[in-house]
Design a protein around this motif. Structure first.
Motif, PDB file in Angstrom:
ATOM      1  N   HIS A  24       0.924  -1.100   0.133  1.00  0.00           N
ATOM      2  CA  HIS A  24      -0.045  -0.056   0.111  1.00  0.00           C
ATOM      3  C   HIS A  24       0.763   1.413   0.039  1.00  0.00           C
ATOM      4  O   HIS A  24       0.339   2.352  -0.055  1.00  0.00           O
ATOM      5  CB  HIS A  24      -1.088  -0.075   1.173  1.00  0.00           C
ATOM      6  N   GLY A  25       2.200   1.231   0.181  1.00  0.00           N
ATOM      7  CA  GLY A  25       3.020   2.195   0.677  1.00  0.00           C
ATOM      8  C   GLY A  25       2.781   2.799   1.877  1.00  0.00           C
ATOM      9  O   GLY A  25       1.701   2.784   2.514  1.00  0.00           O
ATOM     10  N   PRO A  26       3.887   3.650   2.364  1.00  0.00           N
ATOM     11  CA  PRO A  26       3.795   3.998   3.790  1.00  0.00           C
ATOM     12  C   PRO A  26       2.792   5.182   3.986  1.00  0.00           C
ATOM     13  O   PRO A  26       2.302   5.432   5.278  1.00  0.00           O
ATOM     14  CB  PRO A  26       5.195   4.638   3.923  1.00  0.00           C
ATOM     15  N   ALA A  27       2.354   5.895   3.039  1.00  0.00           N
ATOM     16  CA  ALA A  27       1.482   6.913   3.290  1.00  0.00           C
ATOM     17  C   ALA A  27      -0.131   6.163   3.315  1.00  0.00           C
ATOM     18  O   ALA A  27      -0.754   6.814   4.454  1.00  0.00           O
ATOM     19  CB  ALA A  27       1.451   7.663   1.901  1.00  0.00           C
ATOM     20  N   LYS A  28      -0.298   5.432   2.669  1.00  0.00           N
ATOM     21  CA  LYS A  28      -1.698   4.606   2.851  1.00  0.00           C
ATOM     22  C   LYS A  28      -1.904   3.357   3.789  1.00  0.00           C
ATOM     23  O   LYS A  28      -3.084   3.251   4.118  1.00  0.00           O
ATOM     24  CB  LYS A  28      -2.198   4.236   1.430  1.00  0.00           C
ATOM     25  N   ALA A 108      12.235   2.081  -0.805  1.00  0.00           N
ATOM     26  CA  ALA A 108      11.540   3.381  -0.681  1.00  0.00           C
ATOM     27  C   ALA A 108      10.611   3.784   0.574  1.00  0.00           C
ATOM     28  O   ALA A 108      10.616   4.709   1.271  1.00  0.00           O
ATOM     29  CB  ALA A 108      10.908   3.841  -1.696  1.00  0.00           C
ATOM     30  N   THR A 109       9.887   2.473   0.811  1.00  0.00           N
ATOM     31  CA  THR A 109       9.079   2.558   2.113  1.00  0.00           C
ATOM     32  C   THR A 109      10.223   2.750   3.478  1.00  0.00           C
ATOM     33  O   THR A 109       9.674   3.528   4.117  1.00  0.00           O
ATOM     34  CB  THR A 109       8.381   0.949   2.202  1.00  0.00           C
ATOM     35  N   TYR A 110      10.874   1.944   3.495  1.00  0.00           N
ATOM     36  CA  TYR A 110      11.849   2.290   4.695  1.00  0.00           C
ATOM     37  C   TYR A 110      12.719   3.645   4.818  1.00  0.00           C
ATOM     38  O   TYR A 110      12.915   4.147   5.698  1.00  0.00           O
ATOM     39  CB  TYR A 110      12.741   0.895   4.641  1.00  0.00           C
ATOM     40  N   THR A 111      12.876   3.889   3.420  1.00  0.00           N
ATOM     41  CA  THR A 111      13.393   5.445   3.462  1.00  0.00           C
ATOM     42  C   THR A 111      12.528   6.302   4.256  1.00  0.00           C
ATOM     43  O   THR A 111      12.780   7.271   4.913  1.00  0.00           O
ATOM     44  CB  THR A 111      13.624   5.788   2.069  1.00  0.00           C
ATOM     45  N   VAL A 112      11.020   6.246   3.950  1.00  0.00           N
ATOM     46  CA  VAL A 112      10.189   7.256   4.529  1.00  0.00           C
ATOM     47  C   VAL A 112       9.998   6.650   6.194  1.00  0.00           C
ATOM     48  O   VAL A 112      10.146   7.728   6.901  1.00  0.00           O
ATOM     49  CB  VAL A 112       8.749   6.915   4.076  1.00  0.00           C
ATOM     50  N   GLY A 115      12.887   8.174   8.003  1.00  0.00           N
ATOM     51  CA  GLY A 115      12.997   9.593   8.326  1.00  0.00           C
ATOM     52  C   GLY A 115      11.809   9.921   9.608  1.00  0.00           C
ATOM     53  O   GLY A 115      12.078  10.892  10.141  1.00  0.00           O
ATOM     54  N   GLU A 116      11.044   8.891   9.680  1.00  0.00           N
ATOM     55  CA  GLU A 116       9.915   8.994  10.768  1.00  0.00           C
ATOM     56  C   GLU A 116      10.527   8.797  12.213  1.00  0.00           C
ATOM     57  O   GLU A 116      10.056   9.012  13.239  1.00  0.00           O
ATOM     58  CB  GLU A 116       8.652   8.175  10.327  1.00  0.00           C
ATOM     59  N   ASP A 119      15.228   8.358  15.986  1.00  0.00           N
ATOM     60  CA  ASP A 119      16.023   7.693  17.130  1.00  0.00           C
ATOM     61  C   ASP A 119      16.235   6.293  16.952  1.00  0.00           C
ATOM     62  O   ASP A 119      17.447   5.861  17.307  1.00  0.00           O
ATOM     63  CB  ASP A 119      14.869   7.780  18.436  1.00  0.00           C
ATOM     64  N   ALA A 120      15.599   5.578  16.257  1.00  0.00           N
ATOM     65  CA  ALA A 120      15.798   4.045  15.827  1.00  0.00           C
ATOM     66  C   ALA A 120      17.037   4.124  14.927  1.00  0.00           C
ATOM     67  O   ALA A 120      17.958   3.212  15.005  1.00  0.00           O
ATOM     68  CB  ALA A 120      14.480   3.461  15.452  1.00  0.00           C
ATOM     69  N   VAL A 121      17.096   4.952  14.066  1.00  0.00           N
ATOM     70  CA  VAL A 121      18.313   5.174  13.123  1.00  0.00           C
ATOM     71  C   VAL A 121      19.623   5.354  13.872  1.00  0.00           C
ATOM     72  O   VAL A 121      20.596   4.886  13.636  1.00  0.00           O
ATOM     73  CB  VAL A 121      17.944   6.260  11.873  1.00  0.00           C
ATOM     74  N   VAL A 122      19.579   6.531  14.948  1.00  0.00           N
ATOM     75  CA  VAL A 122      20.705   6.814  15.673  1.00  0.00           C
ATOM     76  C   VAL A 122      21.060   5.754  16.489  1.00  0.00           C
ATOM     77  O   VAL A 122      22.467   5.621  16.358  1.00  0.00           O
ATOM     78  CB  VAL A 122      20.302   8.104  16.380  1.00  0.00           C
TER      79      VAL A 122
END
Lengths: 195, 195
Positions: A24-28, A108-112, A115-116, A119-122
């Motif tokens: 569905h993509g991260p937006a939907k 692309a989904t995980y790129t979004v 970005g959200e 903290d998890a990325v750090v």
């Protein structure tokens, strides 16, 4: 909604969430979509993950942890530190390149999602540089590396190779010559460790 | 439209274009805006730049060339290659950081323009790595650097420091510790050159 036969675990929910996000993509994508895919009520999903944001964060961490786990095996192996360092950086590059190339929608989904969930990325980046620090420390202990500050050096190594693991550069990874450039960079960095 | 008293040169048009782009943003700025700022007809502007795209490309090149020119002075100086290399990379980092920090609107404008003019950017990056190649070659000739392939090494140095000059990382440049991290990276790279 197909009836659920297996026990509903957090892991099953995360698997389904990843698939729903991809489709569905991260937006939907919604929690209701995840529940439907699992054949359970959305209340059952919320018993494991209290909010949609918590679910998205957990799926992001799971994705990042796969790379961390794979690299930990290399970092902790009982092998020559230089070989381990080369293998570790090459495995990181290869894992990122494969993720970006084999399944661009999911990437692309995980790129979004990353970005959200800064903290998890750090936390992920800290785990990775900690692994590198261990390899550099082992190299110093073995007398193979002559640098003095393992944590600072590990950070410099990680930053120096950003072009070959930062998702922002994914468009460069399949270009002709990328492999040779990576090797030339790695050779220069290893020389720097061993002076 | 104030009457024009000076001769209309390409350089004056480019200066005015930069200011118009800064004020209106790259999406809205038009050739008519540029002509108005100069007090000339838009036909006069088109006599120097045949299309809006050509004007935008020229202003992008001019912006990139400022950095290239400043760095060429360092690359070609009659000084110790290691000092020149350190100064060159530090000057590149500082120039980019200043551009991003002192005038964020203009920096954002040029981020759009460089995205539109990929050829100009590729040419710019080639000029920069050519300068670095010269410094590395001088270091090899002087016996200070022990690497063998100057162009390959220059490219590795440029890529290794991407975090400190690629505009995509501008958000990291003012963070505490950025300067120390840059120095640690530079030290590691210089060690690699001198092994």
């Amino acid at each position: 909604m197909p009836p659920s036969t297996e026990t509903l675990t957090a892991e099953r929910i995360l698997e389904a969430t990843e698939e729903v996000l991809r489709r569905h993509g991260p937006a939907k994508a919604t929690v209701v979509d995840v529940a439907r895919a699992l054949g359970v009520s959305h209340g059952s999903v919320y018993r494991h993950f209290r909010t949609k944001a918590a679910l998205r964060e957990a799926v992001t961490k799971r994705w990042l942890d796969r790379t961390t786990g794979m690299l930990a095996v290399i970092a902790e192996a009982d092998r020559d530190p230089e070989a381990r360092l080369r293998e570790w950086l090459a495995a990181l590059f290869e894992a990122k390149r494969r993720k970006a190339g084999d399944d661009p929608e999911l990437f692309a989904t995980y790129t979004v999602l990353t970005g959200e969930n800064v903290d998890a990325v750090v936390e992920h980046l800290t785990e990775l540089t900690d692994q590198l620090t261990r390899v550099v420390q082992d190299g110093i202990d073995a007398g193979a590396f002559t640098v003095t500050a393992p944590a600072t050096t590990a950070r410099a190594l990680f930053q120096a190779t950003a072009l070959f693991h930062d998702p922002g550069y994914a468009g460069e990874w399949e270009k002709p010559g990328a492999e040779e450039e990576f090797t030339a960079l790695l050779d220069l960095l290893v020389r720097g460790l061993k002076t």
